[in-house]
Design a protein around this motif. Sequence first.
Motif, PDB file in Angstrom:
ATOM      1  N   CYS A  54      10.980  36.703  31.669  1.00  0.00           N
ATOM      2  CA  CYS A  54      10.483  38.075  31.550  1.00  0.00           C
ATOM      3  C   CYS A  54      11.613  39.025  31.177  1.00  0.00           C
ATOM      4  O   CYS A  54      12.681  38.993  31.791  1.00  0.00           O
ATOM      5  CB  CYS A  54       9.922  38.559  32.886  1.00  0.00           C
ATOM      6  N   THR A  55      11.361  39.880  30.214  1.00  0.00           N
ATOM      7  CA  THR A  55      12.220  41.044  29.993  1.00  0.00           C
ATOM      8  C   THR A  55      11.707  42.139  30.915  1.00  0.00           C
ATOM      9  O   THR A  55      10.573  42.585  30.785  1.00  0.00           O
ATOM     10  CB  THR A  55      12.157  41.486  28.521  1.00  0.00           C
ATOM     11  N   ARG A  56      12.523  42.519  31.899  1.00  0.00           N
ATOM     12  CA  ARG A  56      12.110  43.510  32.900  1.00  0.00           C
ATOM     13  C   ARG A  56      12.328  44.925  32.376  1.00  0.00           C
ATOM     14  O   ARG A  56      13.417  45.233  31.867  1.00  0.00           O
ATOM     15  CB  ARG A  56      12.934  43.332  34.174  1.00  0.00           C
ATOM     16  N   ILE A  57      11.284  45.744  32.527  1.00  0.00           N
ATOM     17  CA  ILE A  57      11.346  47.125  32.035  1.00  0.00           C
ATOM     18  C   ILE A  57      10.823  48.063  33.113  1.00  0.00           C
ATOM     19  O   ILE A  57       9.721  47.859  33.623  1.00  0.00           O
ATOM     20  CB  ILE A  57      10.482  47.296  30.762  1.00  0.00           C
ATOM     21  N   ASP A  60      18.967  48.567  40.841  1.00  0.00           N
ATOM     22  CA  ASP A  60      20.306  47.950  40.696  1.00  0.00           C
ATOM     23  C   ASP A  60      20.223  46.433  40.804  1.00  0.00           C
ATOM     24  O   ASP A  60      20.897  45.701  40.084  1.00  0.00           O
ATOM     25  CB  ASP A  60      21.258  48.458  41.787  1.00  0.00           C
ATOM     26  N   ALA A  61      19.391  45.944  41.749  1.00  0.00           N
ATOM     27  CA  ALA A  61      19.323  44.506  41.997  1.00  0.00           C
ATOM     28  C   ALA A  61      18.553  43.776  40.895  1.00  0.00           C
ATOM     29  O   ALA A  61      18.904  42.652  40.533  1.00  0.00           O
ATOM     30  CB  ALA A  61      18.680  44.250  43.364  1.00  0.00           C
ATOM     31  N   LEU A  62      17.529  44.408  40.329  1.00  0.00           N
ATOM     32  CA  LEU A  62      16.692  43.751  39.309  1.00  0.00           C
ATOM     33  C   LEU A  62      17.282  43.880  37.907  1.00  0.00           C
ATOM     34  O   LEU A  62      16.906  43.118  37.008  1.00  0.00           O
ATOM     35  CB  LEU A  62      15.274  44.337  39.326  1.00  0.00           C
ATOM     36  N   LYS A  63      18.187  44.860  37.719  1.00  0.00           N
ATOM     37  CA  LYS A  63      18.805  45.107  36.408  1.00  0.00           C
ATOM     38  C   LYS A  63      17.797  45.164  35.257  1.00  0.00           C
ATOM     39  O   LYS A  63      17.968  44.477  34.243  1.00  0.00           O
ATOM     40  CB  LYS A  63      19.868  44.048  36.116  1.00  0.00           C
ATOM     41  N   PRO A  64      16.749  45.976  35.383  1.00  0.00           N
ATOM     42  CA  PRO A  64      15.788  46.076  34.280  1.00  0.00           C
ATOM     43  C   PRO A  64      16.320  46.976  33.182  1.00  0.00           C
ATOM     44  O   PRO A  64      17.275  47.728  33.384  1.00  0.00           O
ATOM     45  CB  PRO A  64      14.592  46.751  34.953  1.00  0.00           C
ATOM     46  N   MET A  65      15.683  46.909  32.015  1.00  0.00           N
ATOM     47  CA  MET A  65      15.864  47.923  30.988  1.00  0.00           C
ATOM     48  C   MET A  65      15.079  49.155  31.486  1.00  0.00           C
ATOM     49  O   MET A  65      13.987  49.004  32.028  1.00  0.00           O
ATOM     50  CB  MET A  65      15.222  47.342  29.734  1.00  0.00           C
ATOM     51  N   GLU A  66      15.633  50.350  31.383  1.00  0.00           N
ATOM     52  CA  GLU A  66      14.906  51.553  31.786  1.00  0.00           C
ATOM     53  C   GLU A  66      14.544  52.338  30.533  1.00  0.00           C
ATOM     54  O   GLU A  66      15.409  52.642  29.719  1.00  0.00           O
ATOM     55  CB  GLU A  66      15.766  52.401  32.732  1.00  0.00           C
ATOM     56  N   LEU A  67      13.263  52.633  30.373  1.00  0.00           N
ATOM     57  CA  LEU A  67      12.764  53.294  29.163  1.00  0.00           C
ATOM     58  C   LEU A  67      11.983  54.556  29.498  1.00  0.00           C
ATOM     59  O   LEU A  67      11.192  54.578  30.435  1.00  0.00           O
ATOM     60  CB  LEU A  67      11.831  52.351  28.383  1.00  0.00           C
ATOM     61  N   SER A  68      12.183  55.582  28.670  1.00  0.00           N
ATOM     62  CA  SER A  68      11.425  56.836  28.728  1.00  0.00           C
ATOM     63  C   SER A  68      10.682  56.995  27.411  1.00  0.00           C
ATOM     64  O   SER A  68      11.144  56.522  26.372  1.00  0.00           O
ATOM     65  CB  SER A  68      12.375  58.013  28.918  1.00  0.00           C
ATOM     66  N   ILE A  69       9.537  57.678  27.420  1.00  0.00           N
ATOM     67  CA  ILE A  69       8.853  57.939  26.143  1.00  0.00           C
ATOM     68  C   ILE A  69       9.050  59.382  25.677  1.00  0.00           C
ATOM     69  O   ILE A  69       8.466  59.780  24.673  1.00  0.00           O
ATOM     70  CB  ILE A  69       7.353  57.570  26.172  1.00  0.00           C
ATOM     71  N   GLY A  70       9.891  60.148  26.345  1.00  0.00           N
ATOM     72  CA  GLY A  70      10.159  61.498  25.860  1.00  0.00           C
ATOM     73  C   GLY A  70      10.602  62.406  26.985  1.00  0.00           C
ATOM     74  O   GLY A  70      10.405  62.083  28.151  1.00  0.00           O
TER      75      GLY A  70
END
Length: 236
Positions: free
Chosen positions: A90-93, A132-142
């Motif tokens: 899984c790519t985590r987001i 911090d522990a999961l190290k996901p990519m963090e994304l915003s839509i605006g």
Amino acid sequence: MRVDVLTTFPEMFEASPPGVLGVSIPSRALRDGRLEVVATNLREFSASKHRKTDDRPYGGGPGMVLTCQPVWDAVHAIEASDSVRPVRACTRIVMTPQGRMLSQEVVEELATKPRLLIIAGHYEGIDERVIDALKPMELSIGDYVLSGGELAGLVLIDAIARLLPGVLGDSQSSVQDSFSAEPQAGGERLLDCPHYTKPRDWMGRSVPDVLLSGDHQAIVRWRLEQKRTRTRERRG
Ligand code: 6GU
């Protein structure tokens, strides 16, 4: 592609119309089996008495914060379960207004992944330690604030679905979209040009002559010029 969503509002991801995933291109991608969306209710993973998923922020202030335990446990349970073996990575987001800005470039990259896990926080956010522990990519839509990450997650799923192989027909190919890398312009990402259809004259307004000229090269040049002008004027 499989997309898992971790949310306290899983009903927002149901495909039955008139849901977002139940109409238009996303519904076709689901029906054709090119996309699978599985929403999991975060509440199911709460170890607390009343299936609580959030608590008040340390330091005070308004709103509630999603606690670490249900998020951590749910992510690992979801990632261990798949319809195919071995399980796909899984790519985590995490969808959050503090994330990197979503762009067509990011969408194109994510569309190549076998499996995504979208974590949609509600309320004020998610305890930073589990991020911090999961190290996901963090994304915003605006740069504006939504009530939760669910709508942003649906935006991401829609943008990805239309790039999956075979989802769009040739007639609606995504290579001519706004923000697609321009083959005629060394990969520049430009806004789309204006479009016209019948009638040739409408309320005293005519269609640009070049589009009626039959000169294919002139049309390609005109469209590229329009895209560059619009991009400069509207995004410059
Ligand atoms: Cl990803 N989440 C929330 N809650 N608000 C947003 C957003 C995400 N992107 C823009 N606003």
